[in-house]
Design a protein around this motif. Structure first.
Motif, PDB file in Angstrom:
ATOM      1  N   LYS A  54       0.853  -1.186   0.000  1.00 37.64           N
ATOM      2  CA  LYS A  54       0.000   0.000   0.000  1.00 37.64           C
ATOM      3  C   LYS A  54       0.894   1.242   0.000  1.00 37.64           C
ATOM      4  O   LYS A  54       1.868   1.312   0.756  1.00 37.64           O
ATOM      5  N   GLY A  55       0.573   2.213  -0.857  1.00 43.52           N
ATOM      6  CA  GLY A  55       1.370   3.443  -0.924  1.00 43.52           C
ATOM      7  C   GLY A  55       2.695   3.267  -1.650  1.00 43.52           C
ATOM      8  O   GLY A  55       3.598   4.107  -1.504  1.00 43.52           O
ATOM      9  N   LYS A  56       2.830   2.210  -2.452  1.00 44.87           N
ATOM     10  CA  LYS A  56       4.108   1.852  -3.084  1.00 44.87           C
ATOM     11  C   LYS A  56       4.759   3.031  -3.818  1.00 44.87           C
ATOM     12  O   LYS A  56       4.120   3.693  -4.649  1.00 44.87           O
ATOM     13  N   GLY A  57       5.991   3.258  -3.497  1.00 42.81           N
ATOM     14  CA  GLY A  57       6.784   4.279  -4.188  1.00 42.81           C
ATOM     15  C   GLY A  57       7.026   5.521  -3.360  1.00 42.81           C
ATOM     16  O   GLY A  57       7.925   6.299  -3.659  1.00 42.81           O
ATOM     17  N   ILE A  58       6.207   5.715  -2.328  1.00 46.57           N
ATOM     18  CA  ILE A  58       6.367   6.886  -1.460  1.00 46.57           C
ATOM     19  C   ILE A  58       6.675   6.352  -0.053  1.00 46.57           C
ATOM     20  O   ILE A  58       5.785   5.747   0.582  1.00 46.57           O
ATOM     21  N   ARG A  59       7.901   6.574   0.396  1.00 47.30           N
ATOM     22  CA  ARG A  59       8.352   5.875   1.618  1.00 47.30           C
ATOM     23  C   ARG A  59       7.438   6.084   2.818  1.00 47.30           C
ATOM     24  O   ARG A  59       7.111   5.136   3.518  1.00 47.30           O
ATOM     25  N   TYR A  60       7.032   7.316   3.034  1.00 49.54           N
ATOM     26  CA  TYR A  60       6.251   7.550   4.253  1.00 49.54           C
ATOM     27  C   TYR A  60       4.820   7.012   4.169  1.00 49.54           C
ATOM     28  O   TYR A  60       4.108   6.951   5.162  1.00 49.54           O
ATOM     29  N   MET A  61       4.430   6.627   2.959  1.00 46.12           N
ATOM     30  CA  MET A  61       3.083   6.042   2.821  1.00 46.12           C
ATOM     31  C   MET A  61       3.111   4.517   2.837  1.00 46.12           C
ATOM     32  O   MET A  61       2.083   3.880   3.098  1.00 46.12           O
ATOM     33  N   GLU A  62       4.247   3.941   2.547  1.00 41.66           N
ATOM     34  CA  GLU A  62       4.295   2.498   2.297  1.00 41.66           C
ATOM     35  C   GLU A  62       3.870   1.688   3.521  1.00 41.66           C
ATOM     36  O   GLU A  62       4.359   1.913   4.624  1.00 41.66           O
ATOM     37  N   ASP A  63       2.925   0.793   3.264  1.00 41.22           N
ATOM     38  CA  ASP A  63       2.433  -0.143   4.274  1.00 41.22           C
ATOM     39  C   ASP A  63       1.822   0.559   5.485  1.00 41.22           C
ATOM     40  O   ASP A  63       1.873   0.037   6.596  1.00 41.22           O
ATOM     41  N   ARG A  64       1.287   1.733   5.267  1.00 45.86           N
ATOM     42  CA  ARG A  64       0.679   2.481   6.369  1.00 45.86           C
ATOM     43  C   ARG A  64      -0.828   2.624   6.120  1.00 45.86           C
ATOM     44  O   ARG A  64      -1.255   3.193   5.106  1.00 45.86           O
ATOM     45  N   MET A  65      -1.628   2.126   7.067  1.00 46.83           N
ATOM     46  CA  MET A  65      -3.080   2.141   6.892  1.00 46.83           C
ATOM     47  C   MET A  65      -3.640   3.555   6.733  1.00 46.83           C
ATOM     48  O   MET A  65      -4.608   3.776   6.016  1.00 46.83           O
ATOM     49  N   GLU A  66      -3.018   4.515   7.408  1.00 44.70           N
ATOM     50  CA  GLU A  66      -3.598   5.868   7.381  1.00 44.70           C
ATOM     51  C   GLU A  66      -3.624   6.469   5.975  1.00 44.70           C
ATOM     52  O   GLU A  66      -4.438   7.361   5.701  1.00 44.70           O
ATOM     53  N   TRP A  67      -2.774   5.939   5.082  1.00 47.95           N
ATOM     54  CA  TRP A  67      -2.782   6.485   3.720  1.00 47.95           C
ATOM     55  C   TRP A  67      -3.912   5.927   2.863  1.00 47.95           C
ATOM     56  O   TRP A  67      -4.003   6.183   1.674  1.00 47.95           O
ATOM     57  N   HIS A  68      -4.782   5.164   3.529  1.00 49.30           N
ATOM     58  CA  HIS A  68      -6.081   4.857   2.903  1.00 49.30           C
ATOM     59  C   HIS A  68      -6.938   6.125   2.929  1.00 49.30           C
ATOM     60  O   HIS A  68      -7.778   6.332   2.070  1.00 49.30           O
TER      61      HIS A  68
END
Lengths: 262, 303
Positions: A226-240
């Motif tokens: 999830k959020g692949k390509g943007i480090r601070y988003m990767e695998d973070r639920m909040e970026w849903h």
């Protein structure tokens, strides 16, 4: 073929739309844009595609713009009043979006129906659908799976965007792994797993499955982040859910430069 | 009506290449001939109604007209979101057919009744709901459905023949007298038969106009019905459906929007399960005041 630049460009367009609209669902689109690219850039004209996880609409809009199905002037209206591009795909607006989605668990039955229609008409067409892993919680996914198996819909190619996160937790912790390949295999699907961010491998996988006219519906369980390509988003639920601040948008663009060379 | 429905499909639609029939695993002793005649265009989608509607929408998007059959409550309530999002939003020719509308399944119990079906479905975009009152009426409704090629619901019930002298107007059957009416009755579905029985040999029969509506949502009153209501100023509505979202509410709204003065308006409708007990269709009709005896009493109250 190296798809890195294309992956970066499409991600950049997704971020631009979300930043301009101050909207969420960014992580969901970055999770599955590579899968959609592998399908929509390469499928034959008569083949159909349904985005069952309608909340990844910006990924759909971006790749359909790339293929010429959505004009650039429409993209700039995303999320605004009087748009044809709301946060989840709307009905009857674009030929390339055969069904409006947004409520989960609708895509697999629809795609099974399209595949069944092609069988009845003896047409050699493929019916693609992309689901989220959380979406396989829905009972309709299982109803449709059994329907596809019993009707021998080997022209149905279902993808699961398996990023391991869903609305409010890890898929494993909620109802268990309802997207597990062995479950769908046991049902009667021909299942392969693939790196969901490797367009070449994804393309290879579905093209190989499409030639296998063995009466079994096909499934590609795509391992994604999830959020692949943007480090601070990767695998973070909040970026849903979250929109980006100005600083976060700038940081995200830097990440795209580093990761995709754009 | 189920037997007549099956015969109609077999004789009129089964041969059409663009027609697909899907059942939610029901149709024993009724659909066998249809299945035989249609071959691979007859599909048993199993006990999975939501998927049945999604699949039907998918097939309809590829040029088929798809009829989905089940017991009324199963095909109405279970798949509401599939009807709304997949079928109605996309204006697709998917026709759901619910057998045993109203209290039709009687002692089978509340799970098998459909007394809120029109309220549930008729507000969806692009849909037309059909509630035929008689066998002939049912044939007409299916004809219109397949001609229209848009979302539809067909509620099947008791299969009696239409009364002598009834003619078809837009939106249903009409029994109108030459003399000025003292009462206008508006009804829906096979419960109409109870009302017609009450009207038999009624001393005021020639002063009562009857309009049997079969298509919902009801968006306008026919000119003929309007004329009757203006003359009688008395309206009685009869339906085997709850009052919320049914025929009575629609007729009342249309009358009020037009500002028509009335002396009396009575709605006889399904009351649900007022005593918490269960019985056959006649028992439930009686509890709701939809039986011949009570209808007669209510009619008499107008004279």
């Amino acid at each position: 073929m190296d798809y890195k630049l294309l992956q970066g460009k499409l991600r950049n367009n997704i971020l631009k739309m979300h930043y301009g609209a101050n909207s969420g669902h960014i992580g969901c689109s970055l999770s599955c844009i590579d899968i959609m690219t592998a399908i929509l850039k390469f499928k034959a004209e008569g083949d159909t595609f349904i985005l069952s996880k309608g909340h990844a609409a910006t990924a759909l809009y971006t790749i359909l713009h790339e293929t010429g199905a959505i004009p650039v002037e429409d993209l700039s209206t995303f999320y605004k009043n009087a748009t044809t591009l709301p946060a989840h795909p709307a009905p009857l607006k674009y030929a390339a979006i055969p069904f409006a989605t947004g409520s989960l668990g609708h895509g697999l039955p629809l795609a099974a129906g399209i595949a069944k229609a092609a069988k009845l008409k003896k047409e050699d067409k493929l019916s693609f659908v992309l689901m989220s892993d959380g979406e396989t919680n829905e009972g309709t996914s299982w109803e449709a799976g059994h329907f596809a198996v019993s009707n021998k819909l080997d022209n149905l190619i279902a993808f699961i965007d398996r990023n391991g996160l869903q609305g409010f937790g890890n898929t494993q912790d909620i109802l268990g792994d309802t997207a597990a390949p062995k479950l769908w295999e046991a049902m009667g699907f021909e299942v392969v797993e693939a790196d969901g961010h490797d367009i070449g491998k994804l393309l290879e996988a579905w093209q190989a499955l499409a030639t296998r006219k063995n009466g079994k519906p096909k499934m590609i369980v795509a391992r994604t982040v999830k959020g692949k390509g943007i480090r601070y988003m990767e695998d973070r639920m909040e970026w849903h859910y979250l929109p980006m601040t100005e600083a976060q948008y700038a940081e995200a663009q830097l990440d795209l430069q580093v990761n995709y060379g754009i | 009506m189920r037997k007549h429905f099956s015969e109609y499909i077999e004789q009129n639609l089964a041969d059409r290449d663009d027609f697909v029939f899907v059942t939610g695993d029901l149709g024993y002793a009724a659909l066998e001939n249809v299945a035989r005649k249609m071959g691979d265009r007859f599909i048993n989608a199993g006990v999975a109604e939501q998927n049945m509607i999604g699949v039907a929408a998918g097939m309809a998007s590829q040029g088929f007209q798809v009829m989905c059959y089940s017991i009324a409550p199963f095909v109405v309530y279970r798949c509401l979101e599939q009807m709304r999002n997949d079928v109605c939003f996309h204006n697709l020719p998917v026709y759901i057919v619910g057998n045993g509308g109203g209290y039709g399944y009687g002692i089978m119990g509340s799970s098998h009744h459909a007394i809120e079906d029109i309220a549930t479905l008729s507000g969806l975009p692009n849909i037309q709901c059909y509630v035929p009152a008689f066998v002939d009426d049912m044939r007409g409704c299916i004809g219109i459905m397949t001609e229209r090629r848009r979302p539809a619901y067909l509620r099947l019930g008791l299969g009696k023949n239409a009364p002598e002298g009834m003619r078809q107007n837009e939106g249903g059957g009409v029994l109108v007298n030459e003399t000025a009416p003292g009462l206008t009755i508006v009804s829906m579905g096979p419960v109409t038969n109870n009302m017609l029985a009450a009207l038999n040999d009624h001393p005021h029969r020639t002063e009562i106009d009857v309009f049997i509506c079969n298509a919902f949502p009801l968006i306008a009153l026919s000119q003929e019905m309007l004329t009757s209501i203006i003359a009688s100023k008395n309206v009685l509505v009869i339906e085997e459906h709850i009052s919320v979202g049914g025929l009575g509410g629609a007729v009342s709204l249309l009358i009020n929007e037009l500002g028509l003065p009335l002396n009396k308006f009575i709605s006889l409708h399904a009351e649900g399960y007022p005593n918490g007990l269960y019985g056959n269709q006649g028992y439930h009709q009686q509890l709701s005041g939809l039986d011949e005896g009570n209808i007669l009493k209510v009619i008499n109250s107008y004279f």
